[in-house]
Design a protein around this motif. Structure first.
Motif, PDB file in Angstrom:
ATOM      1  N   ARG A 288      19.857 -28.267   8.868  1.00  0.00           N
ATOM      2  CA  ARG A 288      18.851 -28.883   7.991  1.00  0.00           C
ATOM      3  C   ARG A 288      19.441 -30.095   7.264  1.00  0.00           C
ATOM      4  N   ALA A 289      20.689 -29.936   6.772  1.00  0.00           N
ATOM      5  CA  ALA A 289      21.321 -31.039   6.044  1.00  0.00           C
ATOM      6  C   ALA A 289      21.515 -32.253   6.943  1.00  0.00           C
ATOM      7  N   LEU A 290      21.836 -32.029   8.209  1.00  0.00           N
ATOM      8  CA  LEU A 290      22.037 -33.139   9.142  1.00  0.00           C
ATOM      9  C   LEU A 290      20.712 -33.590   9.755  1.00  0.00           C
ATOM     10  N   ASP A 291      19.678 -32.801   9.502  1.00  0.00           N
ATOM     11  CA  ASP A 291      18.356 -33.104  10.065  1.00  0.00           C
ATOM     12  C   ASP A 291      18.454 -33.317  11.576  1.00  0.00           C
ATOM     13  N   THR A 292      19.079 -32.372  12.237  1.00  0.00           N
ATOM     14  CA  THR A 292      19.305 -32.493  13.680  1.00  0.00           C
ATOM     15  C   THR A 292      18.569 -31.377  14.419  1.00  0.00           C
ATOM     16  N   PRO A 293      18.039 -31.673  15.593  1.00  0.00           N
ATOM     17  CA  PRO A 293      17.432 -30.607  16.403  1.00  0.00           C
ATOM     18  C   PRO A 293      18.476 -29.737  17.103  1.00  0.00           C
ATOM     19  N   ALA A 294      19.749 -30.151  17.053  1.00  0.00           N
ATOM     20  CA  ALA A 294      20.796 -29.371  17.723  1.00  0.00           C
ATOM     21  C   ALA A 294      20.897 -27.972  17.108  1.00  0.00           C
ATOM     22  N   HIS A 295      21.266 -27.006  17.937  1.00  0.00           N
ATOM     23  CA  HIS A 295      21.591 -25.666  17.436  1.00  0.00           C
ATOM     24  C   HIS A 295      23.108 -25.613  17.266  1.00  0.00           C
ATOM     25  N   ILE A 296      23.549 -25.469  16.028  1.00  0.00           N
ATOM     26  CA  ILE A 296      24.987 -25.519  15.768  1.00  0.00           C
ATOM     27  C   ILE A 296      25.493 -24.116  15.439  1.00  0.00           C
ATOM     28  N   TYR A 297      26.489 -23.685  16.171  1.00  0.00           N
ATOM     29  CA  TYR A 297      27.148 -22.408  15.906  1.00  0.00           C
ATOM     30  C   TYR A 297      28.614 -22.672  15.583  1.00  0.00           C
ATOM     31  N   TYR A 298      29.186 -21.818  14.730  1.00  0.00           N
ATOM     32  CA  TYR A 298      30.642 -21.905  14.564  1.00  0.00           C
ATOM     33  C   TYR A 298      31.268 -20.524  14.574  1.00  0.00           C
ATOM     34  N   LYS A 299      32.366 -20.454  15.289  1.00  0.00           N
ATOM     35  CA  LYS A 299      33.142 -19.210  15.372  1.00  0.00           C
ATOM     36  C   LYS A 299      34.227 -19.323  14.324  1.00  0.00           C
ATOM     37  N   TYR A 300      34.210 -18.393  13.349  1.00  0.00           N
ATOM     38  CA  TYR A 300      35.038 -18.555  12.149  1.00  0.00           C
ATOM     39  C   TYR A 300      36.278 -17.646  12.165  1.00  0.00           C
ATOM     40  N   GLU A 301      37.436 -18.262  12.308  1.00  0.00           N
ATOM     41  CA  GLU A 301      38.699 -17.513  12.343  1.00  0.00           C
ATOM     42  C   GLU A 301      39.363 -17.398  10.965  1.00  0.00           C
ATOM     43  N   GLY A 302      38.724 -17.974   9.947  1.00  0.00           N
ATOM     44  CA  GLY A 302      39.297 -17.903   8.599  1.00  0.00           C
ATOM     45  C   GLY A 302      39.246 -16.524   7.970  1.00  0.00           C
ATOM     46  N   VAL A 303      38.621 -15.569   8.627  1.00  0.00           N
ATOM     47  CA  VAL A 303      38.544 -14.219   8.070  1.00  0.00           C
ATOM     48  C   VAL A 303      39.835 -13.432   8.247  1.00  0.00           C
ATOM     49  N   SER A 304      40.786 -13.939   9.010  1.00  0.00           N
ATOM     50  CA  SER A 304      42.068 -13.231   9.112  1.00  0.00           C
ATOM     51  C   SER A 304      42.792 -13.300   7.779  1.00  0.00           C
ATOM     52  N   PRO A 305      43.680 -12.345   7.491  1.00  0.00           N
ATOM     53  CA  PRO A 305      44.384 -12.379   6.199  1.00  0.00           C
ATOM     54  C   PRO A 305      45.133 -13.686   5.966  1.00  0.00           C
ATOM     55  N   ALA A 306      45.643 -14.301   7.035  1.00  0.00           N
ATOM     56  CA  ALA A 306      46.368 -15.565   6.881  1.00  0.00           C
ATOM     57  C   ALA A 306      45.411 -16.750   6.841  1.00  0.00           C
ATOM     58  N   GLY A 307      44.131 -16.518   7.119  1.00  0.00           N
ATOM     59  CA  GLY A 307      43.140 -17.571   6.953  1.00  0.00           C
ATOM     60  C   GLY A 307      42.938 -18.474   8.147  1.00  0.00           C
ATOM     61  N   SER A 308      43.497 -18.126   9.292  1.00  0.00           N
ATOM     62  CA  SER A 308      43.327 -18.956  10.488  1.00  0.00           C
ATOM     63  C   SER A 308      43.384 -18.074  11.727  1.00  0.00           C
ATOM     64  N   HIS A 309      43.270 -18.746  12.901  1.00  0.00           N
ATOM     65  CA  HIS A 309      43.364 -18.027  14.173  1.00  0.00           C
ATOM     66  C   HIS A 309      44.774 -17.590  14.496  1.00  0.00           C
ATOM     67  N   LYS A 310      45.777 -18.096  13.789  1.00  0.00           N
ATOM     68  CA  LYS A 310      47.170 -17.911  14.197  1.00  0.00           C
ATOM     69  C   LYS A 310      47.610 -16.452  14.343  1.00  0.00           C
ATOM     70  N   PRO A 311      47.130 -15.539  13.506  1.00  0.00           N
ATOM     71  CA  PRO A 311      47.602 -14.151  13.679  1.00  0.00           C
ATOM     72  C   PRO A 311      47.272 -13.552  15.051  1.00  0.00           C
ATOM     73  N   ASN A 312      46.268 -14.096  15.750  1.00  0.00           N
ATOM     74  CA  ASN A 312      45.953 -13.540  17.064  1.00  0.00           C
ATOM     75  C   ASN A 312      47.179 -13.522  17.969  1.00  0.00           C
ATOM     76  N   SER A 313      47.996 -14.563  17.890  1.00  0.00           N
ATOM     77  CA  SER A 313      49.220 -14.568  18.695  1.00  0.00           C
ATOM     78  C   SER A 313      50.409 -14.006  17.931  1.00  0.00           C
ATOM     79  N   ALA A 314      50.465 -14.247  16.629  1.00  0.00           N
ATOM     80  CA  ALA A 314      51.607 -13.759  15.844  1.00  0.00           C
ATOM     81  C   ALA A 314      51.747 -12.246  15.966  1.00  0.00           C
ATOM     82  N   VAL A 315      50.629 -11.550  15.907  1.00  0.00           N
ATOM     83  CA  VAL A 315      50.645 -10.092  15.980  1.00  0.00           C
ATOM     84  C   VAL A 315      51.157  -9.643  17.351  1.00  0.00           C
TER      85      VAL A 315
END
Lengths: 454, 454
Positions: free
Chosen positions: B91-118
């Motif tokens: 709505r803010a961009l007033d775009t017809p595009a459907h925008i999705y985002y996959k959010y990796e910030g929910v890890s305790p370290a706040g990024s995708h990095k633990p996926n490999s660190a673990v």
């Protein structure tokens, strides 16, 4: 599924109503009093600060209040929040207790605070208000309100307690990222700020006075409070309602509910839906309110009428208080530095339904580190107080050979509190106990007001 | 359900295998070469740094590799991560595009990095290793490895790029909260560090050299890398696999997948499962790798063999490179300051399957602020580069009157990057373009090595 860690509700299970415990509170209720006349205040006395819909919620006798769809739409950005079974922590503590935590750190602001900020911004916007002014301690509330104002197209101005402003520069940056502006309190912008210029560390009470003064003096501007008031506690009850459903998914019910208490909104949000259920079902859950020993309102304060702010501009409220001009030491759990507590919570403590426990800062941080190393999440210093109380319960369970179900309110993450973790690690984190003489001095300034029946 | 915002998978839908794209990569593959002999390296050449199970993953021809249950148990602390439909942003961009985002910030370290660190901590622990040593730029990887080491009972030592060490003191506190220790690189502890003492800002290349040197010289110590290598990209593929399921829940499939690229692991983790599906189904999704214009590896680097580190101790790898001793400017997206990129990603760019786009720092931050004000989440500066690229796509869609489905990899939150937001707000955030002469100078130090067929 015996190893399940997270209990996640679909968006369709987001609560549709807030739980209002007011009509079911046990014991005598005591109305807020006008600071000048000493008479019970009416809705019109609050209308300079709050929109009428929030004032009506403040005094509502309805057992439930519907959550507007536009508020639920924003809640869905992070709610329902997860409930975790702390399996790794249980192993680390070697306890038979079943430990669960309801995690509010998934909100964009990192705490439970947006649950009320969003509702308050919504109702103010509906009332045609253009600007909200508030205070913040640790910055959790200020950032939550800045976010909420941005989402509803309002301006936001935040008076931040001086010591927290210094300790948490990145909270300020967060408030600004969402479009809000920040003042280090005490400021020279208000009479209340100028009167307390000597208290460079500031206090929540001073910051409240400043924000109230600005809001009272401007037509298009209202005030927003992040805790203490009934409508704030009300908005937080989405937490406990979700937790009830999630524990049902896990096939368990809590024997003990533990939360930290600053002004009481986080604790109320988690506990009140459980307390209502208990009252109706006649069950007997324990409720433990964990507060800092440096600001021991519930455990050492006096139960009586006091002002909500330092300058004596707010109504007199019935609560456990350390005195409205009490300035707590610069505790790192900035969200727990309030001189009083939510009147509804105080009444529950007074009636023996909620127990209070005072926690030392260093003990809280030791629990926070142990929690982070077991569960990953780095807790907010406020939440660490609840963790410490829960650890003690888990330890006692082990000694007694019992396996109670402990539910912890993990009110937020500590990403903006890492300077406190640094201080703890460096051994620089003092335990700031309130001495008897300090307590007597603080309590000697209480205003004249009717006594609350004992 | 047309207003659904979050697509959340139950724990039972956590992927059971990692996706290995290596056997399906189009074009010629080029083995890493020994830095001294120039001959293809074998598993034994890497055994001083990595446990054999990770080395076998590095060269595996299996299309899938099972995720050990102990790794999945840790993943469940935050995975499956949420997929969001960015309705407010649309709505803010007033775009017809459907925008999705996959959010990796929910890890305790706040990024995708633990996926490999673990995963890396797990395999090292199984191999009897007692200590892991690594480098970190923005601190995302260092904190992820510290967390992972704590969860598996390993010591962790982190060489942190000097400029990030200075900009992000609280990342250091986070690493320490989980029990790891941190050195400001370049240090005096290693020959590589002493040789680069004049480069006080440091670089990822220097920090890698330091960590590799320590690991190579100690019996009980291994090295861990947070990106670039095949096994790291492999571990990240839980992201894309979950996103496929979540988009199926939403009844959509992406027309474009956008991710930021530093070393490539975040991008690979999101995109590779989609690319594999495309290859098998013959569909034609666009893939856009967003990199900073100040470190434009894919868009302006040379495709050839180069060292992974500054000192020339690592194998020669086939990749787009700016030269192994290139020191990027002190960009705030510290995770995007690497001189090369994952060889698998470079091959996909070379084959025309992935497009690369260079993003200016200030444009990335403008997008980040707009995103935060619409969606709440404050993005990591790295992820902001992907947002900028996605904003441009959404704008183009509006002009073309099309409604593409855009999937963004939101690799992490920006809670530890607020100093960068402060700098942006203060107008102090420079756009650091690499000039032609700087580029030529950087590329003039490339090592002798066989050419890669064009």
């Amino acid at each position: 599924m015996s190893d399940q860690v997270k209990y996640v509700l679909p968006e369709s299970e987001l609560p549709t109503h807030w739980v209002n415990l007011l009509p079911e509170l046990p014991g005598d209720s005591h109305p807020p009093l006008h600071p000048a006349t000493g008479q019970p205040i009416g809705p019109e006395d609050l209308s300079a600060l709050f929109p009428m819909e929030l004032i009506m919620q403040e005094v509502s006798g309805e057992p439930e209040i519907e959550i507007p769809e536009q508020v639920r739409e924003v809640y869905r950005l992070w709610r329902p929040s997860p409930l975790y079974r702390a399996r790794r922590l249980e192993r680390a503590l070697d306890t038979p207790a079943h430990i669960y935590y309801k995690y509010e750190g998934v909100s964009p602001a990192g705490s439970h605070k947006p649950n009320s900020a969003v509702a308050q911004a919504y109702y103010n916007r509906r009332a045609g208000v253009r600007r909200l002014v508030t205070e913040t301690g640790a910055g959790q509330w200020g950032s939550a309100l800045s976010l909420a104002c941005q989402l509803f197209g309002l301006q936001c101005e935040v008076f931040m307690v001086g010591v927290s402003f210094d300790q948490k520069p990145y909270r300020r940056a967060m408030i600004e990222a969402w479009g809000g502006s920040v003042h280090r309190s005490p400021t020279g912008l208000t009479a209340a700020g100028r009167a307390h210029a000597a208290h460079a560390d500031g206090s929540l009470g001073i910051a409240i006075s400043e924000a109230v003064e600005i809001a009272a003096g401007a037509e298009d501007t209202n005030y927003a409070l992040g805790s203490v008031l009934n409508h704030v506690c009300l908005h937080q009850t989405v937490i406990g309602q979700e937790a009830i459903k999630q524990l049902e998914m896990a096939g368990e019910m809590p024997d003990v509910v533990v939360g930290c208490v600053g002004g009481g909104s986080n604790f109320a949000g988690l506990a009140y839906p459980f307390i209502r259920r208990d009252m109706r079902a006649g069950s007997s859950t324990r409720y433990i309110a964990a507060e800092p020993s440096a600001c021991p309102t519930l455990t050492r304060g006096e139960y009586r009428y006091d002002f909500g702010d330092s300058a004596g501009m707010t109504p007199l409220m019935p609560m456990y208080t350390l005195g409205h001009d009490f300035i707590p030491p610069p505790l790192h759990a900035g969200g727990l530095r309030y001189h009083g507590d939510a009147p509804s919570l105080c009444q529950l403590v007074h009636e023996g339904i909620v127990e209070a426990s005072a926690i030392r800062q260093s003990d809280a941080f030791a629990a926070a580190i142990a929690f982070a190393r077991a569960e990953g999440i780095i807790p907010a210093p406020e939440a660490a107080h609840a963790l410490r109380a829960a650890f003690d319960l888990a330890e006692a369970a082990k000694e007694a050979g019992e396996a109670p179900v402990i539910l912890i309110g993990l009110s937020g993450h500590g990403h903006f509190d890492m300077s406190a973790y640094q201080a703890y690690r460096a051994g620089e984190l003092a335990d700031l106990e309130l001495s008897e003489s300090q307590l007597r001095e603080a309590l000697s300034h209480l205003p004249e007001a009717p006594a609350i029946a004992g």
